[in-house]
Structure formats: structure tokens, C-alpha cells
Design an enzyme around this catalytic site. Structure first.
Site, PDB file in Angstrom:
ATOM      1  N   HIS A   1      38.736  43.254  39.148  1.00 26.08           N
ATOM      2  CA  HIS A   1      38.943  44.099  40.326  1.00 26.08           C
ATOM      3  C   HIS A   1      40.379  44.611  40.437  1.00 26.08           C
ATOM      4  O   HIS A   1      41.320  44.000  39.966  1.00 26.08           O
ATOM      5  CB  HIS A   1      38.553  43.351  41.608  1.00 26.08           C
ATOM      6  CG  HIS A   1      39.308  42.086  41.857  1.00 26.08           C
ATOM      7  ND1 HIS A   1      38.758  40.994  42.466  1.00 26.08           N
ATOM      8  CD2 HIS A   1      40.589  41.721  41.590  1.00 26.08           C
ATOM      9  CE1 HIS A   1      39.644  40.029  42.578  1.00 26.08           C
ATOM     10  NE2 HIS A   1      40.768  40.453  42.048  1.00 26.08           N
ATOM     11  N   ASN A   2      40.504  45.770  41.074  1.00 23.52           N
ATOM     12  CA  ASN A   2      41.798  46.386  41.401  1.00 23.52           C
ATOM     13  C   ASN A   2      42.634  46.733  40.175  1.00 23.52           C
ATOM     14  O   ASN A   2      43.853  46.851  40.261  1.00 23.52           O
ATOM     15  CB  ASN A   2      42.613  45.476  42.327  1.00 23.52           C
ATOM     16  CG  ASN A   2      41.951  45.270  43.675  1.00 23.52           C
ATOM     17  OD1 ASN A   2      41.174  44.333  43.853  1.00 23.52           O
ATOM     18  ND2 ASN A   2      42.236  46.134  44.622  1.00 23.52           N
TER      19      ASN A   2
END
Length: 302
Positions: free
Chosen positions: A227-228
Site C-alpha cells: 500500500h501507498n
């Protein structure tokens, strides 16, 4: 999109404080040291080192802190920021987040019918969820799943058995209690001319914004993008690479097979990571690193 919950409702649901100074609404949740697109966010802190960050923020409207921190934080922050007291600030923050995901329409950013462009070649066995935007001339292979919150630009090729926009993995361990898995509600943006191979997993972002795959990037088979992540233009990620959460691979960087990159580490522009490396610290642009842990073998020019 609903996107608000009152301070009074937070207090009633989670018994965080009984001293709400005035009525206000929260429109987002995020870490206190991350930028936010929202104007009235809830955050948390377990250390006084974050006090100056919260004090200088224009977005943080409420923060959950340890009970022993409350007096100093209230004195410093004044009327602008509501300070909630908790024995477990981080755990309560994630409990609120998960509650909003599961029981309210607070997070409804991607509740719209999927849009698919022209001249796309999407396998019949592929699964495309609601809340997806697909551009023109996109190819999606057999058994690939594209999940809510994914935006794909033109001329992208995605192989078979891949998961695009997968739920990320953010786990909070609380002593003596079941670990908390934080639901992911952000998006994923794949720019034009990206290639993604078979059996690859690319995760969405945690609270807001998008995991980002830049124009012309090439991602091999059996890769995990957490994620991110930010992957820059024309970067190359080869087979069996693991990119941990919030790391950054800048433009034209190259990461060799079976390598792992620790969370929040930056691989500089044009840098190369050799086969089987474990990268635990930032890599300067145009340098070559390899090994476990990875060490600099050719230093880039500054």
C-alpha cells in the site's frame, strides 16, 4: 459521499472524552505526519514528538493521545484541536477507522458504476469491481481481479491471475488481544503504457490518495507492491520483488529479481538494485546497490 462524523458521535461510540469544547465534524482519518486532502481529520499520537507536527497542521481537527499526554497537548493546542484521551490511542484510532468502514457510508469515494474505455481486451474470466475506471486500449488477462478504487489509463497491459487494487496489509498488535487488521479505503492509479505481468499483486492505499504506478513502468510476474507505493516513470520491477508499504521507486530505477525494499525506503532516480538484495535504507540516484543488507557498490553522481 457522506464523509463526516461529529465529535459527539465519536465520543459516544468509543468513550474517548467527555469534554468536547464545541460541535464539529471529522471528514477524514490519517497519520499526523502525512499530508491529507481533507480539512478536518482525526489522527493519533503516542509520543510528544508529534506535538509540533499537529500544532503546525492546518488539517488535524482532533487527535487521540495517551491520558498522561492530554494536559500538555490541550494547553499547547488550545481551542483549535480537540484532544481525546485513551489508554490505547493507536488501537482506538484503527477501531474507529474500521467501524466507519463497516457500519457507515463515511468511506464511499468509489461507489459508482465501472467505466471502461474503447478497444479494450478484457478476458471473460477477469473480474472488474464497481468503482473502477479503465481507459482505452487496455488488456486484462484471464482470472485477473481489478478491485474498487482502481484507475487505469490508456494502453496498459495486465497479465493473468493478478490482483489490482488488493486490500493492503496494515496490522496493529495489541498485547493480550487479537491483532487488528486495518481496512484499506484508498485507491490505485496506473498511468499509461504500464505493463504488469502474471500473478502480481498491487495494493491500494490505506486512508486516502492512491498507490501510484507511473507512465511506462514495467512490472514483472510474481511481484508484490504494498500500500501507498510510488513507482516512477519507466521504472522496472523484476520477478519476485517485494516492495513494502510507503516505499518509493523513482523514475527509471531498476530492481533485480528476489529483492525486498523496506517500508518508506526511497530508491533514487536511475538507481539499480542487484539480484536478491534486501534494501533497508534510501538509495541515491544513479547508484548500484546489492547484498543483504544492500550496500553501495557504485555511487551515483550528485
Amino acid at each position: 459521499m457522506h464523509r463526516n462524523i461529529s465529535a459527539e458521535d465519536l465520543d459516544a461510540l468509543f468513550n474517548l472524552s467527555n469534554t468536547i469544547k464545541k460541535e464539529f465534524f471529522i471528514d477524514g482519518l490519517n497519520f499526523c505526519d502525512r499530508p491529507s486532502n481533507y480539512h478536518s481529520i482525526l489522527s493519533y499520537a503516542t509520543s510528544d514528538k508529534y506535538l509540533p507536527i499537529v500544532q503546525s497542521s492546518n488539517n488535524i481537527r482532533a487527535v487521540i493521545v495517551k491520558k498522561e499526554m492530554v494536559e500538555e497537548w490541550k494547553s499547547t493546542l488550545g481551542e483549535r484541536v480537540e484532544v481525546f484521551a485513551s489508554d490505547e490511542p493507536e488501537a482506538d484510532f484503527y477501531r474507529i477507522h474500521n467501524y466507519l468502514c463497516e457500519n457507515t457510508d463515511f468511506y464511499s469515494d468509489y461507489e459508482f458504476p465501472t467505466k471502461v474505455g474503447e478497444n479494450c481486451n478484457i478476458a471473460k474470466s477477469a473480474i472488474i469491481h464497481r468503482g473502477v475506471v479503465i481507459g482505452d486500449n487496455v488488456t486484462v488477462g484471464e482470472n485477473t481481479v481489478i478491485r474498487q478504487g482502481t484507475e487505469i489509463e490508456d494502453n496498459v497491459i495486465i497479465g493473468c491471475n493478478s490482483t489490482i487494487g488488493s486490500e493492503g496489509f496494515q496490522i496493529l498488535t495489541v498485547q493480550g488481544k487479537e491483532p487488528i487488521h486495518a481496512r484499506h479505503v484508498g485507491g490505485l492509479h496506473i498511468c499509461s503504457n504500464v505493463y504488469i505481468g502474471d500473478n502480481t499483486c498491487i495494493c491500494n492505499s490505506l486512508f486516502e490518495g492512491q498507490t501510484y504506478i507511473g507512465k511506462g513502468a514495467k512490472i514483472d510476474n510474481l511481484v508484490h507492491v504494498a500500500h501507498n507505493l510510488y513507482i516512477g516513470e519507466n521504472a522496472v520491477i523484476t520477478a519476485h520483488v517485494i516492495l513494502c508499504g510507503s516505499s518509493k521507486v523513482e523514475a527509471s530505477a531498476w530492481i533485480g529479481p528476489n529483492s525486498s525494499v523496506l517500508n518508506r525506503v526511497v530508491i533514487g532516480k536511475g538507481a539499480k538494485v542487484g539480484l536478491g538484495s534486501v534494501v533497508t535504507r534510501d538509495v541515491e540516484p544513479d547508484s548500484l546497490v546489492y547484498g543483504c543488507p544492500a550496500k553501495v557498490h557504485i555511487k551515483g553522481e550528485k
